[in-house]
Enzyme design. Structure first.
Site, mmCIF file in Angstrom:
data_model
loop_
_atom_site.group_PDB
_atom_site.id
_atom_site.type_symbol
_atom_site.label_atom_id
_atom_site.label_comp_id
_atom_site.label_asym_id
_atom_site.label_seq_id
_atom_site.Cartn_x
_atom_site.Cartn_y
_atom_site.Cartn_z
ATOM 1 N N SER A 148 0.800 -1.225 0.000
ATOM 2 C CA SER A 148 0.000 0.000 0.000
ATOM 3 C C SER A 148 0.832 1.273 0.000
ATOM 4 O O SER A 148 0.283 2.346 -0.169
ATOM 5 C CB SER A 148 -0.943 0.015 1.200
ATOM 6 O OG SER A 148 -0.190 -0.009 2.391
ATOM 7 N N LYS A 205 1.206 4.407 6.862
ATOM 8 C CA LYS A 205 0.546 5.214 5.837
ATOM 9 C C LYS A 205 1.098 6.628 5.888
ATOM 10 O O LYS A 205 1.813 7.010 6.806
ATOM 11 C CB LYS A 205 -0.985 5.286 6.093
ATOM 12 C CG LYS A 205 -1.705 3.973 6.016
ATOM 13 C CD LYS A 205 -1.996 3.554 4.591
ATOM 14 C CE LYS A 205 -2.747 2.255 4.556
ATOM 15 N NZ LYS A 205 -1.930 1.081 4.396
#
EC number: 3.4.21.-
Lengths: 182, 181
Positions: B40, B83
């Protein structure tokens, strides 16, 4: 003169040795095992702070028992208050202390929340103060992520006439409508 | 004989406890090495990269927009996710997919951050589970250690990637996505 200097050096060495043992061990103990905290506010009356501002309760916060995020309905827990309050060095993280009402998967009826019925999402819990209406809890900010769980309050330590073990007690009118695990 | 062995055992236990506590303090308040897995955050961080995360920014509230952070997963407190911070409290963020015709925006509530992975097509992030409370942030990634050919501080890389991402977003999302810091 030389002997006094030798003695001074030894004391300094012993001091630093003690310092590097005592400080990490104490800090780790307070972070991971247990610590003590004073309860402020009226949101958990009458269980905590029944005397109001004159006599704040001091509770024992147990980190070790929630190391696997194992909470039951009715436990009194402390959470990291990162919710709807700006964080800044002037306004450091405070902890809020509330009772766990529902676990993940439970469906409960809320008091004053934007939705009347809430299913608690996976990895979250629903907390409420015992003094409804005077409590900034899940009825204001919704379900709380388990990652914000700080400790479980297990005993009241002060004042001495209120020494007691805090048992998990779920008010019968706040029981979930449908539990995930029956 | 027995007393000698007992003495040695206690000394060994004492040292273990002491070094364990020093290690805990270092990881909690300074920083540690993290192995990242998952797609991701590509291309900034690939699968099985080893990075160094520092935990001082979190304690001093210096997490900025564009930082890559390690966060406790909101849905599973035992796992961590990695993230990029796209919005801080009060920022306006785009919550709809780039392919949607009608864009929807919302403001990040106080005490929360908006996270997105760099690999937008293959990332479950705030677009799925909403804004993440600041208290879940564990640390900020500042240095990539492995693979060695990609060794280096992520600050400049982060800024370049973030600027390129932001400009892409600007094209897709008609409203200004958010001000570049």
């Amino acid at each position: 003169m030389a002997q006094a200097q030798g003695l001074g050096k030894r004391y300094i060495k012993a001091f630093f040795k003690g310092f590097f043992v005592a400080v990490p061990v104490t800090v780790t103990f307070l972070d991971r095992v247990a610590c003590v905290a004073r309860v402020e506010g009226a949101s958990m009356q009458p269980s905590l702070n029944p005397g109001g501002r004159q006599a704040s309760d001091v509770v024992l916060l147990n980190h070790w028992s929630i190391r696997n995020y194992d909470v039951q309905r009715g436990d009194i827990v402390s959470l990291v208050n990162s919710l709807y309050i700006s964080r800044s060095p002037r306004n450091p993280e405070q902890k809020i202390i509330k009772r766990v009402i529902a676990l993940e998967g439970d469906i409960i009826k809320t008091i004053g929340y934007k939705k009347k019925y809430v299913k608690v999402p996976h990895g979250h819990i629903w907390v409420e103060g015992d003094h409804h209406g005077h409590s900034f809890d899940s009825n204001a900010f919704g379900p709380v992520s388990l990652g914000l769980l700080h400790a479980r309050a297990t005993h009241i330590l002060w004042p001495p006439q209120r020494w007691q073990k805090l048992e998990p007690m779920l008010p019968p009118e706040r029981k979930p409508l449908r539990r995930e695990q029956e | 004989m027995l007393r000698h062995a007992l003495g040695k055992t206690f000394r060994f236990l004492g040292y273990t406890v002491q070094y364990g506590c020093i290690a805990h303090c270092a990881f909690e308040y300074l920083g540690g090495i993290v192995v990242c897995s998952g797609p991701s955050m590509e291309p900034t961080i690939q699968n099985s990269d080893i990075v160094f995360s520092e935990n001082l920014s979190r304690h001093f509230y210096c997490i900025r927009k564009g930082d890559i952070v390690i966060v406790k997963s909101p849905n599973d407190p035992k796992s961590n996710i990695c993230k990029r911070v796209i919005g801080l409290e009060g920022d306006k963020v785009c919550t709809s997919n780039p392919s949607d015709f009608l864009k929807s925006h919302s403001y990040v509530p106080k005490g929360h951050v908006w996270l997105e992975g760099d690999n937008l097509r293959n990332s479950t992030d705030s677009r799925c589970y909403g804004p993440v409370p600041y208290g879940l942030i564990r640390g900020r990634i500042c240095l990539k250690i492995w693979p060695l050919n990609d060794f280096g501080f992520l600050d400049q890389k982060m800024l370049d990637k973030y600027l390129s991402l932001a400009s892409e977003q600007f094209v897709i999302c008609p409203f200004p996505f958010n001000a570049v810091a």
